[in-house]
Motif scaffolding. Structure first.
Motif, PDB file in Angstrom:
ATOM      1  N   VAL A 109       0.848  -1.191   0.000  1.00  0.00           N
ATOM      2  CA  VAL A 109       0.000   0.000   0.000  1.00  0.00           C
ATOM      3  C   VAL A 109       0.885   1.244   0.000  1.00  0.00           C
ATOM      4  O   VAL A 109       1.617   1.499   0.962  1.00  0.00           O
ATOM      5  CB  VAL A 109      -0.945   0.035   1.210  1.00  0.00           C
ATOM      6  N   ALA A 110       0.835   1.996  -1.094  1.00  0.00           N
ATOM      7  CA  ALA A 110       1.600   3.230  -1.224  1.00  0.00           C
ATOM      8  C   ALA A 110       0.737   4.428  -0.865  1.00  0.00           C
ATOM      9  O   ALA A 110      -0.492   4.356  -0.867  1.00  0.00           O
ATOM     10  CB  ALA A 110       2.124   3.370  -2.655  1.00  0.00           C
ATOM     11  N   LYS A 111       1.374   5.551  -0.599  1.00  0.00           N
ATOM     12  CA  LYS A 111       0.637   6.740  -0.158  1.00  0.00           C
ATOM     13  C   LYS A 111       0.062   7.547  -1.314  1.00  0.00           C
ATOM     14  O   LYS A 111      -0.725   8.464  -1.102  1.00  0.00           O
ATOM     15  CB  LYS A 111       1.540   7.644   0.681  1.00  0.00           C
TER      16      LYS A 111
ATOM     17  N   GLY B  38      -4.010   9.905   5.507  1.00  0.00           N
ATOM     18  CA  GLY B  38      -5.030   9.800   6.545  1.00  0.00           C
ATOM     19  C   GLY B  38      -6.415   9.577   5.984  1.00  0.00           C
ATOM     20  O   GLY B  38      -7.401   9.646   6.716  1.00  0.00           O
ATOM     21  N   VAL B  39      -6.506   9.305   4.667  1.00  0.00           N
ATOM     22  CA  VAL B  39      -7.797   9.144   4.001  1.00  0.00           C
ATOM     23  C   VAL B  39      -7.830   7.771   3.343  1.00  0.00           C
ATOM     24  O   VAL B  39      -7.048   7.503   2.429  1.00  0.00           O
ATOM     25  CB  VAL B  39      -8.021  10.238   2.943  1.00  0.00           C
ATOM     26  N   PHE B  40      -8.761   6.912   3.799  1.00  0.00           N
ATOM     27  CA  PHE B  40      -8.785   5.531   3.335  1.00  0.00           C
ATOM     28  C   PHE B  40     -10.183   5.130   2.866  1.00  0.00           C
ATOM     29  O   PHE B  40     -11.179   5.711   3.291  1.00  0.00           O
ATOM     30  CB  PHE B  40      -8.355   4.591   4.467  1.00  0.00           C
ATOM     31  N   PRO B  41     -10.256   4.106   2.007  1.00  0.00           N
ATOM     32  CA  PRO B  41     -11.568   3.591   1.620  1.00  0.00           C
ATOM     33  C   PRO B  41     -12.330   3.077   2.828  1.00  0.00           C
ATOM     34  O   PRO B  41     -11.738   2.769   3.876  1.00  0.00           O
ATOM     35  CB  PRO B  41     -11.214   2.448   0.653  1.00  0.00           C
ATOM     36  N   GLY B  42     -13.653   2.952   2.695  1.00  0.00           N
ATOM     37  CA  GLY B  42     -14.483   2.453   3.777  1.00  0.00           C
ATOM     38  C   GLY B  42     -14.196   0.987   4.083  1.00  0.00           C
ATOM     39  O   GLY B  42     -13.598   0.259   3.289  1.00  0.00           O
ATOM     40  N   THR B  43     -14.655   0.549   5.247  1.00  0.00           N
ATOM     41  CA  THR B  43     -14.354  -0.812   5.689  1.00  0.00           C
ATOM     42  C   THR B  43     -14.980  -1.871   4.772  1.00  0.00           C
ATOM     43  O   THR B  43     -14.404  -2.942   4.587  1.00  0.00           O
ATOM     44  CB  THR B  43     -14.839  -1.025   7.135  1.00  0.00           C
ATOM     45  N   GLU B  44     -16.146  -1.584   4.212  1.00  0.00           N
ATOM     46  CA  GLU B  44     -16.771  -2.563   3.317  1.00  0.00           C
ATOM     47  C   GLU B  44     -15.906  -2.770   2.078  1.00  0.00           C
ATOM     48  O   GLU B  44     -15.690  -3.908   1.640  1.00  0.00           O
ATOM     49  CB  GLU B  44     -18.169  -2.097   2.916  1.00  0.00           C
ATOM     50  N   TRP B  45     -15.403  -1.673   1.497  1.00  0.00           N
ATOM     51  CA  TRP B  45     -14.528  -1.776   0.341  1.00  0.00           C
ATOM     52  C   TRP B  45     -13.256  -2.520   0.707  1.00  0.00           C
ATOM     53  O   TRP B  45     -12.791  -3.389  -0.041  1.00  0.00           O
ATOM     54  CB  TRP B  45     -14.191  -0.383  -0.176  1.00  0.00           C
ATOM     55  N   LEU B  46     -12.678  -2.199   1.845  1.00  0.00           N
ATOM     56  CA  LEU B  46     -11.427  -2.836   2.262  1.00  0.00           C
ATOM     57  C   LEU B  46     -11.616  -4.322   2.532  1.00  0.00           C
ATOM     58  O   LEU B  46     -10.752  -5.138   2.199  1.00  0.00           O
ATOM     59  CB  LEU B  46     -10.884  -2.144   3.516  1.00  0.00           C
ATOM     60  N   PHE B  47     -12.739  -4.679   3.115  1.00  0.00           N
ATOM     61  CA  PHE B  47     -12.983  -6.101   3.394  1.00  0.00           C
ATOM     62  C   PHE B  47     -13.081  -6.887   2.083  1.00  0.00           C
ATOM     63  O   PHE B  47     -12.487  -7.966   1.948  1.00  0.00           O
ATOM     64  CB  PHE B  47     -14.265  -6.264   4.205  1.00  0.00           C
ATOM     65  N   THR B  48     -13.810  -6.333   1.111  1.00  0.00           N
ATOM     66  CA  THR B  48     -14.021  -7.032  -0.155  1.00  0.00           C
ATOM     67  C   THR B  48     -12.765  -7.072  -1.014  1.00  0.00           C
ATOM     68  O   THR B  48     -12.430  -8.110  -1.595  1.00  0.00           O
ATOM     69  CB  THR B  48     -15.157  -6.362  -0.952  1.00  0.00           C
TER      70      THR B  48
ATOM     71  N   ALA C  41      -0.130   5.535   8.877  1.00  0.00           N
ATOM     72  CA  ALA C  41       0.146   4.102   8.767  1.00  0.00           C
ATOM     73  C   ALA C  41      -0.421   3.342   9.963  1.00  0.00           C
ATOM     74  O   ALA C  41      -1.007   2.263   9.812  1.00  0.00           O
ATOM     75  CB  ALA C  41       1.648   3.871   8.651  1.00  0.00           C
ATOM     76  N   ALA C  42      -0.257   3.905  11.161  1.00  0.00           N
ATOM     77  CA  ALA C  42      -0.783   3.252  12.369  1.00  0.00           C
ATOM     78  C   ALA C  42      -2.311   3.174  12.325  1.00  0.00           C
ATOM     79  O   ALA C  42      -2.913   2.158  12.692  1.00  0.00           O
ATOM     80  CB  ALA C  42      -0.316   4.005  13.618  1.00  0.00           C
ATOM     81  N   LYS C  43      -2.930   4.248  11.857  1.00  0.00           N
ATOM     82  CA  LYS C  43      -4.394   4.283  11.753  1.00  0.00           C
ATOM     83  C   LYS C  43      -4.897   3.262  10.741  1.00  0.00           C
ATOM     84  O   LYS C  43      -5.862   2.527  10.999  1.00  0.00           O
ATOM     85  CB  LYS C  43      -4.840   5.683  11.358  1.00  0.00           C
ATOM     86  N   PHE C  44      -4.230   3.207   9.591  1.00  0.00           N
ATOM     87  CA  PHE C  44      -4.665   2.275   8.541  1.00  0.00           C
ATOM     88  C   PHE C  44      -4.439   0.827   8.976  1.00  0.00           C
ATOM     89  O   PHE C  44      -5.269  -0.048   8.707  1.00  0.00           O
ATOM     90  CB  PHE C  44      -3.907   2.572   7.247  1.00  0.00           C
ATOM     91  N   LYS C  45      -3.341   0.574   9.641  1.00  0.00           N
ATOM     92  CA  LYS C  45      -3.077  -0.777  10.149  1.00  0.00           C
ATOM     93  C   LYS C  45      -4.168  -1.209  11.125  1.00  0.00           C
ATOM     94  O   LYS C  45      -4.650  -2.353  11.086  1.00  0.00           O
ATOM     95  CB  LYS C  45      -1.715  -0.848  10.837  1.00  0.00           C
ATOM     96  N   ALA C  46      -4.570  -0.299  12.001  1.00  0.00           N
ATOM     97  CA  ALA C  46      -5.620  -0.630  12.973  1.00  0.00           C
ATOM     98  C   ALA C  46      -6.936  -0.950  12.267  1.00  0.00           C
ATOM     99  O   ALA C  46      -7.664  -1.867  12.671  1.00  0.00           O
ATOM    100  CB  ALA C  46      -5.807   0.534  13.946  1.00  0.00           C
TER     101      ALA C  46
ATOM    102  N   VAL D 216      -0.659  -7.673   8.780  1.00  0.00           N
ATOM    103  CA  VAL D 216      -0.458  -6.297   8.333  1.00  0.00           C
ATOM    104  C   VAL D 216       0.830  -5.767   8.948  1.00  0.00           C
ATOM    105  O   VAL D 216       1.015  -5.804  10.170  1.00  0.00           O
ATOM    106  CB  VAL D 216      -1.631  -5.382   8.749  1.00  0.00           C
ATOM    107  N   LYS D 217       1.735  -5.292   8.089  1.00  0.00           N
ATOM    108  CA  LYS D 217       2.998  -4.740   8.558  1.00  0.00           C
ATOM    109  C   LYS D 217       3.176  -3.317   8.050  1.00  0.00           C
ATOM    110  O   LYS D 217       2.615  -2.932   7.021  1.00  0.00           O
ATOM    111  CB  LYS D 217       4.164  -5.606   8.082  1.00  0.00           C
ATOM    112  N   VAL D 218       3.966  -2.551   8.788  1.00  0.00           N
ATOM    113  CA  VAL D 218       4.266  -1.165   8.410  1.00  0.00           C
ATOM    114  C   VAL D 218       5.765  -1.040   8.169  1.00  0.00           C
ATOM    115  O   VAL D 218       6.580  -1.461   8.999  1.00  0.00           O
ATOM    116  CB  VAL D 218       3.832  -0.177   9.509  1.00  0.00           C
TER     117      VAL D 218
END
Length: 283
Positions: A168-170, A193-203, A226-231, A244-246
């Motif tokens: 995952v690149a920035k 700090g802006v990521f797709p929604g959890t439904e998109w990420l799960f699929t 990175a910490a937020k996205f990993k969580a 998941v690694k950073v």
């Protein structure tokens, strides 16, 4: 879109215009009647009844249309210095084109249509058929423009029968450059700090990959993002193998892969990645 407010200063109360009208006119109860009554108050203050939706004034979206041009020497050299070829830029999954500027089409606050054109060289990333404009020579606040949402990201999938690893690149630009250094699939985010929604990420992430490696910048925004996205990814599901690694870029001077590659070339970048243990995360 935003709520239309008006204030009753005598009682220090601020109402939404719809709620306020109902307070002053309790006899008007039907939604359509409320809209008509407000529009009748002033024929010029508001535009059409159709624009009033449950207390919100819906602004007409501004359309951004890039002015695509053939690749120039400037554009080709820009990407060549980062190890990206014209052929790679033409890949439908990560289509990137050179632009000479863009045109905006929309409506002003009075509801009048306008068209404005700007000359500004840069590039357009096409994401889900939507344009995201990038101007590398502009100031930071003016580098991007477009009609994309947080879920409009590239997911560059390759080696379907190989390792189920996702990098995952920035940014879209970093994703292009990472293609030369990893064999796995790649994804970018809209911002650190802006990521797709959890439904998109799960699929699209959790169900498709066994391992995710997040590579952001070494600054505070990158570390926190990175910490937020990993969580978020860790919380999608605890069923089955998923790691998941950073590995944030370790050089604060160059800041990111893009700048390091442009300054030092392919071989030095490859050696830098090996020396700093990037490939060890795949062991």
């Amino acid at each position: 879109a935003g709520k239309i407010k008006f204030a009753d200063k005598s009682r220090n109360i601020v109402y939404d215009v719809i709620d306020g009208f109902k307070q002053l006119n309790p006899q008007v109860t039907e939604w359509v009647d409320v809209c008509k009554a407000i529009l009748d108050l002033s024929g010029t203050a508001l535009s059409t009844e159709q624009q009033i939706k449950q207390g919100l004034l819906k602004a007409t979206p501004t359309l951004v249309k890039p002015n695509v041009v053939p690749w120039s020497e400037w554009g080709i050299k820009y990407w060549e210095s980062r190890g990206v070829t014209e052929r790679e830029l033409s890949d439908p999954q990560t289509l990137t084109q050179e632009i000479s500027g863009y045109t905006l089409q929309g409506e002003d606050k009075s509801g009048n249509s306008y068209t404005r054109s700007y000359n500004k060289r840069g590039f357009v990333y096409w994401i889900n058929s939507k344009p995201k404009l990038y101007f590398p020579e502009a100031e930071k606040k003016d580098k991007f423009k477009g009609n994309v949402s947080e879920s409009d990201v590239w997911l560059f999938e390759r080696n379907p029968n190989g390792p189920r690893t996702l990098i995952v690149a920035k940014s879209n630009k970093d994703l292009h450059i990472w293609k030369s250094y990893v064999n796995g699939s790649l994804m970018n985010v809209s911002a650190e700090g802006v990521f797709p929604g959890t439904e998109w990420l799960f699929t699209n992430v959790r169900l498709k990959f066994d391992r995710v490696v997040i590579v952001f910048d070494p600054d505070k925004a990158g570390q926190e993002g990175a910490a937020k996205f990993k969580a978020i990814l860790d919380g999608l599901s605890d069923i089955g193998r998923f790691e998941v690694k950073v590995w944030n870029w370790p050089d604060p001077i160059s800041k990111d892969l893009d700048q390091f590659r442009a300054d030092n070339g392919h071989y030095a970048t490859s050696q830098f990645l090996r020396y700093n243990g990037f490939y060890n995360i795949f062991d």
